[in-house]
Design a protein around this motif. Structure first.
Motif, PDB file in Angstrom:
ATOM      1  N   GLY A 160      14.350  68.277  38.047  1.00  0.00           N
ATOM      2  CA  GLY A 160      14.069  66.965  38.744  1.00  0.00           C
ATOM      3  C   GLY A 160      13.604  65.848  38.090  1.00  0.00           C
ATOM      4  N   VAL A 161      13.873  65.691  36.849  1.00  0.00           N
ATOM      5  CA  VAL A 161      13.735  64.614  36.120  1.00  0.00           C
ATOM      6  C   VAL A 161      14.819  63.710  35.779  1.00  0.00           C
ATOM      7  CG1 VAL A 161      12.816  63.868  33.839  1.00  0.00           C
ATOM      8  CG2 VAL A 161      11.554  65.840  35.145  1.00  0.00           C
ATOM      9  N   GLU A 162      15.108  62.796  36.260  1.00  0.00           N
ATOM     10  CA  GLU A 162      16.206  61.865  36.298  1.00  0.00           C
ATOM     11  C   GLU A 162      16.373  61.407  34.514  1.00  0.00           C
ATOM     12  OE1 GLU A 162      19.638  60.121  37.825  1.00  0.00           O
ATOM     13  OE2 GLU A 162      17.962  61.326  38.996  1.00  0.00           O
ATOM     14  N   LEU A 163      15.659  61.449  34.014  1.00  0.00           N
ATOM     15  CA  LEU A 163      15.523  60.925  32.533  1.00  0.00           C
ATOM     16  C   LEU A 163      16.421  62.003  31.634  1.00  0.00           C
ATOM     17  CD1 LEU A 163      14.456  59.297  30.297  1.00  0.00           C
ATOM     18  CD2 LEU A 163      12.721  60.451  29.856  1.00  0.00           C
ATOM     19  N   THR A 164      16.581  63.026  32.303  1.00  0.00           N
ATOM     20  CA  THR A 164      17.513  63.857  31.695  1.00  0.00           C
ATOM     21  C   THR A 164      18.857  63.324  31.676  1.00  0.00           C
ATOM     22  OG1 THR A 164      17.926  65.315  33.590  1.00  0.00           O
ATOM     23  CG2 THR A 164      15.767  66.196  32.196  1.00  0.00           C
ATOM     24  N   ARG A 165      19.133  63.098  32.381  1.00  0.00           N
ATOM     25  CA  ARG A 165      20.671  62.205  32.460  1.00  0.00           C
ATOM     26  C   ARG A 165      20.693  61.459  31.469  1.00  0.00           C
ATOM     27  NH1 ARG A 165      22.731  64.433  37.183  1.00  0.00           N
ATOM     28  NH2 ARG A 165      21.471  64.311  39.084  1.00  0.00           N
ATOM     29  N   PHE A 166      19.635  60.688  31.147  1.00  0.00           N
ATOM     30  CA  PHE A 166      19.959  59.687  29.949  1.00  0.00           C
ATOM     31  C   PHE A 166      20.044  60.310  28.489  1.00  0.00           C
ATOM     32  CE2 PHE A 166      18.203  56.952  33.537  1.00  0.00           C
ATOM     33  CZ  PHE A 166      18.978  56.110  33.489  1.00  0.00           C
ATOM     34  N   LEU A 174      23.405  62.230  24.214  1.00  0.00           N
ATOM     35  CA  LEU A 174      23.684  63.428  23.368  1.00  0.00           C
ATOM     36  C   LEU A 174      25.222  63.360  23.224  1.00  0.00           C
ATOM     37  CD1 LEU A 174      21.720  66.493  24.361  1.00  0.00           C
ATOM     38  CD2 LEU A 174      21.969  65.566  22.138  1.00  0.00           C
ATOM     39  N   ILE A 175      25.935  63.001  24.511  1.00  0.00           N
ATOM     40  CA  ILE A 175      27.387  62.834  24.448  1.00  0.00           C
ATOM     41  C   ILE A 175      27.854  61.629  23.470  1.00  0.00           C
ATOM     42  CG2 ILE A 175      29.172  62.351  25.848  1.00  0.00           C
ATOM     43  CD1 ILE A 175      27.739  63.392  28.354  1.00  0.00           C
ATOM     44  N   LEU A 176      27.411  60.464  23.693  1.00  0.00           N
ATOM     45  CA  LEU A 176      27.759  59.384  22.639  1.00  0.00           C
ATOM     46  C   LEU A 176      27.494  59.872  21.227  1.00  0.00           C
ATOM     47  CD1 LEU A 176      26.306  56.398  24.673  1.00  0.00           C
ATOM     48  CD2 LEU A 176      28.591  57.253  24.459  1.00  0.00           C
ATOM     49  N   ALA A 177      26.197  60.554  20.852  1.00  0.00           N
ATOM     50  CA  ALA A 177      26.092  60.862  19.499  1.00  0.00           C
ATOM     51  C   ALA A 177      27.056  61.887  18.960  1.00  0.00           C
ATOM     52  CB  ALA A 177      24.511  61.256  19.238  1.00  0.00           C
ATOM     53  N   GLY A 178      27.198  62.899  19.901  1.00  0.00           N
ATOM     54  CA  GLY A 178      28.012  64.062  19.563  1.00  0.00           C
ATOM     55  C   GLY A 178      29.495  63.298  19.320  1.00  0.00           C
ATOM     56  N   ALA A 189      26.025  68.822  30.255  1.00  0.00           N
ATOM     57  CA  ALA A 189      25.023  70.061  31.120  1.00  0.00           C
ATOM     58  C   ALA A 189      23.536  69.174  31.563  1.00  0.00           C
ATOM     59  CB  ALA A 189      24.411  71.199  30.237  1.00  0.00           C
ATOM     60  N   LEU A 190      23.161  68.147  30.812  1.00  0.00           N
ATOM     61  CA  LEU A 190      22.045  67.448  31.132  1.00  0.00           C
ATOM     62  C   LEU A 190      22.323  66.222  32.212  1.00  0.00           C
ATOM     63  CD1 LEU A 190      20.064  67.185  27.729  1.00  0.00           C
ATOM     64  CD2 LEU A 190      19.282  68.384  29.891  1.00  0.00           C
TER      65      LEU A 190
END
Length: 168
Positions: A40-46, A51-55, A108-109
């Motif tokens: 329930g934490v919107e921050l997980t999307r950020f 992670l996607i950009l760094a990956g 996933a996040l």
């Protein structure tokens, strides 16, 4: 392998390996639909987007190093002629696998998808088994003491905080 062939081979492998493993399969699992955020934490999307950009940045950098410095590809059928120990390889021995896992876990996040999280765990386990069961012994045979020094100084999965200055 000539540099041009290494670049072309690396680009082809990029499309057929990480693009499928970190792009097509996650899309197939999630259809990239947003669900409720993790816990329930919107921050997980950020965190997921980061992670996607760094990956992705890590993947592009590592693949380029294989072609331009290693004069080969990440594909086992066309390996590098030189051990690559620059860039992200100064921090972690397997930045390509770490980057692919980061992209999968990031999705996933971002999408709040537990199925993608489970897929990421299975993918990481497959990477680990491949590295331990095949890749490390092959690199030891190919690069000998140079690879052994690399292994002693650079961790397999969790990056060092400072860059290793050995090697080339």
């Amino acid at each position: 392998m000539p540099r041009t062939a290494a670049v072309i081979g690396t680009a082809i492998f990029f499309v057929f390996a990480p693009c499928v493993v970190a792009g097509v399969v996650p899309w197939w699992i999630s259809r990239w639909e947003f669900r409720l955020p993790f816990l329930g934490v919107e921050l997980t999307r950020f965190v997921g987007a980061a992670l996607i950009l760094a990956g992705l940045a890590g993947l592009v950098d590592s693949f380029a190093r294989f072609a331009l410095q290693g004069l080969g590809t990440p594909a086992p059928i066309a390996p590098t002629q030189h051990l690559v120990v620059t860039g992200l390889y100064r921090y972690v021995r397997n930045p390509i696998y770490v980057a692919v896992a980061a992209v999968i876990f990031g999705q996933a996040l971002l999408f709040g998808d537990w199925g993608l999280f489970a897929y990421g765990a299975v993918a990481w386990l497959a990477f680990h088994l491949f590295v331990v069961g095949y890749e490390e012994s092959t690199l030891k045979r190919s690069f000998g003491a140079e690879y052994e020094a690399f292994c002693i100084n650079v961790p397999r999965w969790i990056p060092r905080l400072t860059a290793w200055r050995g090697g080339r």
